[in-house]
Design a protein around this motif. Structure first.
Motif, short mmCIF file in Angstrom:
data_model
loop_
_atom_site.label_atom_id
_atom_site.label_comp_id
_atom_site.label_asym_id
_atom_site.label_seq_id
_atom_site.Cartn_x
_atom_site.Cartn_y
_atom_site.Cartn_z
N ASP A 67 47.99 8.36 15.86
CA ASP A 67 47.07 7.30 15.43
C ASP A 67 45.73 7.86 14.96
N GLU A 68 45.66 9.16 14.69
CA GLU A 68 44.41 9.78 14.26
C GLU A 68 44.56 10.36 12.85
N SER A 69 43.44 10.44 12.15
CA SER A 69 43.44 11.04 10.82
C SER A 69 42.04 11.54 10.48
N LEU A 70 41.97 12.36 9.47
CA LEU A 70 40.72 12.85 8.90
C LEU A 70 40.82 12.76 7.38
N LEU A 71 39.67 12.68 6.75
CA LEU A 71 39.61 12.84 5.30
C LEU A 71 39.04 14.23 5.01
N VAL A 72 39.81 15.04 4.33
CA VAL A 72 39.38 16.39 3.96
C VAL A 72 39.36 16.45 2.44
N ASP A 73 38.17 16.68 1.90
CA ASP A 73 37.99 16.65 0.44
C ASP A 73 38.52 15.33 -0.15
N GLY A 74 38.29 14.25 0.61
CA GLY A 74 38.68 12.93 0.12
C GLY A 74 40.14 12.57 0.31
N LEU A 86 36.53 30.53 8.01
CA LEU A 86 35.27 30.09 7.42
C LEU A 86 34.30 31.26 7.28
N PRO A 87 33.52 31.29 6.21
CA PRO A 87 32.53 32.35 6.06
C PRO A 87 31.34 32.14 7.00
N GLU A 88 30.69 33.20 7.38
CA GLU A 88 29.49 33.09 8.22
C GLU A 88 28.45 32.22 7.52
N ARG A 89 27.89 31.27 8.29
CA ARG A 89 26.93 30.26 7.82
C ARG A 89 27.55 29.28 6.83
N GLY A 90 28.88 29.31 6.73
CA GLY A 90 29.58 28.34 5.90
C GLY A 90 30.22 27.28 6.76
N GLY A 91 30.86 26.32 6.11
CA GLY A 91 31.53 25.28 6.86
C GLY A 91 32.11 24.21 5.95
N VAL A 92 32.80 23.26 6.57
CA VAL A 92 33.37 22.12 5.87
C VAL A 92 33.01 20.86 6.65
N SER A 93 33.14 19.71 6.00
CA SER A 93 32.69 18.46 6.61
C SER A 93 33.71 17.35 6.41
N PRO A 94 34.84 17.38 7.14
CA PRO A 94 35.79 16.28 7.07
C PRO A 94 35.18 14.99 7.63
N VAL A 95 35.75 13.86 7.24
CA VAL A 95 35.22 12.55 7.60
C VAL A 95 36.18 11.84 8.55
N ALA A 96 35.61 11.22 9.58
CA ALA A 96 36.39 10.41 10.52
C ALA A 96 35.67 9.08 10.69
#
Length: 266
Positions: A67-74, A86-96
């Motif tokens: 029953d869970e999901s995320l949006l990754v790059d839409g 992930l690169p140092e000082r980098g990151g991603v931002s999925p949406v919940a």
């Protein structure tokens, strides 16, 4: 400066400060962070985020329940998803839902920081006081590049954590006849720089650990402008969930820089 010039200087600073405050109070900015969670090889639930999270040689992985999901790059993601290394000082931002789940690498470790627009810190944010803009604190300096960028290890507000930046050079300037210099790091845009520093106001009227100043790319002759009126607090001045770097050795100014942002209220 003429009175007209001073008025323009003050108006430009006020517009800059208002924009900076707007960015800081973004619904998914640093004030919206509700926790800082260090990932290990053991899957763990993260409060404020769906799924179980862990990390390993192949990077960060999340396992989502039915029953869970995320949006990754839409795009919707279900089940198990790898974010890779992930690169140092980098990151991603999925949406919940209405939250952003920051997945990042800091100081050689992977972290998850949920960002919720109903964060109590964000809701209670009263704005940041600052010194009145003063042309005295807009200084001309000279950028002196090193022969080669110098890997520079600095501490962090998180005990035991270290950051490593490549320092391409230093900025030399004078204040009231005193020769001073600051080690500079590469900025966010091509050719730009930034400096982390403390001074005699640190821990008195300004945040104790650090302040940051962006510097535009040097002119052809190495000239740069240091406008301390635009010195800002890092996120660690507002939240315990930040991993901000401390200034490098030698970046404590033996003067009271009564310019820029002051201690946050409260």
């Amino acid at each position: 400066m003429t009175i007209l010039d001073i008025d323009t200087f003050a108006q430009e600073w006020a517009a800059w400060h208002e924009h900076h405050e707007t960015v800081r109070a973004d619904p998914h900015g640093f004030l919206a962070i509700t926790g800082l969670h260090w990932l290990t090889a053991e899957p763990q639930r993260v409060p404020g985020a769906p799924g179980e999270w862990w990390t390993g040689p192949d990077g960060v992985v999340v396992r989502l329940a039915e029953d869970e999901s995320l949006l990754v790059d839409g795009q919707p993601v279900h089940g198990e998803h790898s974010f890779g290394v992930l690169p140092e000082r980098g990151g991603v931002s999925p949406v919940a839902g209405d939250a952003v789940i920051e997945v990042a690498r800091r100081g050689g470790s992977d972290v998850v920081r949920p960002r919720h627009p109903d964060s109590p810190v964000l809701a209670a944010y009263p704005g940041t006081p600052a010194y009145e803009p003063d042309p005295r604190w807009q200084l001309t300096g000279t950028y002196v590049p090193f022969d080669e960028p110098r890997p520079t290890t600095v501490g962090a507000v998180v005990e035991g954590l270290q950051h490593v930046y490549d320092a391409p050079g230093r900025i030399e300037f004078e204040l009231d006849g005193q020769a001073l210099s600051l080690t500079a790091f590469n900025g966010a845009t091509e050719g730009s720089l930034f400096v982390l520093f403390t001074d005699q106001t640190s821990g008195v009227t300004t945040y104790a650990a650090n302040r940051s100043l962006k510097v535009d790319a040097p002119a052809a002759d190495g000239t740069v402008v240091l406008d301390f009126n635009r010195a800002t607090n890092l996120p660690c001045a507002y939240t315990e969930f930040a991993t901000c770097p401390l200034p490098p050795e030698g970046n404590h100014l033996p003067v009271a820089v009564e310019a820029g942002e002051k201690k946050p209220v409260g």
